[in-house]
Design an enzyme around this catalytic site. Structure first.
Site, mmCIF file in Angstrom:
data_model
loop_
_atom_site.group_PDB
_atom_site.id
_atom_site.type_symbol
_atom_site.label_atom_id
_atom_site.label_comp_id
_atom_site.label_asym_id
_atom_site.label_seq_id
_atom_site.Cartn_x
_atom_site.Cartn_y
_atom_site.Cartn_z
ATOM 1 N N GLU A 52 0.836 -1.207 0.000
ATOM 2 C CA GLU A 52 0.000 0.000 0.000
ATOM 3 C C GLU A 52 0.869 1.254 0.000
ATOM 4 O OE1 GLU A 52 -0.147 -2.639 1.947
ATOM 5 O OE2 GLU A 52 -2.150 -3.048 2.702
ATOM 6 N N CYS A 86 -0.280 1.339 7.379
ATOM 7 C CA CYS A 86 -0.859 1.594 6.049
ATOM 8 C C CYS A 86 -2.248 2.203 6.156
ATOM 9 C CB CYS A 86 -0.890 0.309 5.223
ATOM 10 S SG CYS A 86 0.747 -0.118 4.603
HETATM 11 N N1 THU Z 1 2.339 -6.475 3.990
HETATM 12 C C1 THU Z 1 1.874 -5.608 3.043
HETATM 13 O O1 THU Z 1 2.585 -5.293 2.068
HETATM 14 N N2 THU Z 1 0.640 -5.098 3.204
HETATM 15 C C2 THU Z 1 -0.236 -5.460 4.174
HETATM 16 O O2 THU Z 1 -1.355 -4.958 4.204
HETATM 17 C C3 THU Z 1 0.154 -6.460 5.175
HETATM 18 C C4 THU Z 1 1.593 -6.841 5.169
HETATM 19 C C5 THU Z 1 3.687 -7.058 3.800
HETATM 20 C C6 THU Z 1 4.758 -6.555 4.715
HETATM 21 C C7 THU Z 1 5.740 -7.705 4.693
HETATM 22 O O3 THU Z 1 6.590 -7.573 3.573
HETATM 23 C C8 THU Z 1 4.865 -8.928 4.496
HETATM 24 O O4 THU Z 1 3.626 -8.460 4.009
HETATM 25 C C9 THU Z 1 4.626 -9.740 5.761
HETATM 26 O O5 THU Z 1 4.198 -8.936 6.800
#
Ligand code: THU
Length: 135
Positions: A52, A86
């Site tokens: 995000e 986020c």
């Molecule tokens: N992550 C995201 O990119 N967005 C989310 O809404 C939840 C978590 C990513 C962060 C990290 O690279 C991986 O997912 C595990 O937490």
């Protein structure tokens, strides 16, 4: 291209060697353009960034200013809720009624508004209400 297709496509480009959890995000801006982001991890774990945040950075770098709609997709049993950080980042650039759709790669989805995603959001209005003691 739909928001879901854009998020699905960019998810495949995620750099997630540590969590092995790839996430894709796509934003339709109020200006009418599509912006995408994926998570980019780092060996210094806290330096990793979420999908995000990447999509928001792309929107701002692309010259757009506001989110009309956002979609997020991950390979999870249930639609993955955006992390707390986020949620605050989305709220900076989206109205309370903006639709946030969370998808799984196997076709489940959940729709929330920004207000539902982050009730009681901290905004500029709260800062303006802060007494300016000693300034
Ligand atoms: N992550 C995201 O990119 N967005 C989310 O809404 C939840 C978590 C990513 C962060 C990290 O690279 C991986 O997912 C595990 O937490």
């Amino acid at each position: 291209m739909s928001l879901l297709s854009a998020a699905t496509e960019v998810r495949l480009r995620a750099y997630a060697p540590y969590s092995r959890f790839k996430v894709g995000a796509a934003i339709l801006s109020v200006e009418g353009n599509l912006h995408v982001g994926c998570n980019v991890e780092n060996v210094a774990y806290p330096e990793g960034t979420c999908a995000e945040a990447g999509a928001i950075a792309a929107m701002i770098a692309g010259g757009d200013t506001r989110i009309a709609e956002i979609a997020v997709i991950a390979d999870s049993p249930e639609p993955v809720p955006c992390c707390g950080g986020c949620r605050q980042k989305i709220a900076e650039f989206a109205g309370q009624d903006v639709r946030v759709t969370l998808y799984t790669t196997d076709g489940k989805s959940k729709v929330l508004t920004v207000a539902e995603l982050l009730p009681g959001v901290f905004t500029l209005a709260h800062m303006d209400a802060t007494p300016k003691v000693g300034v």
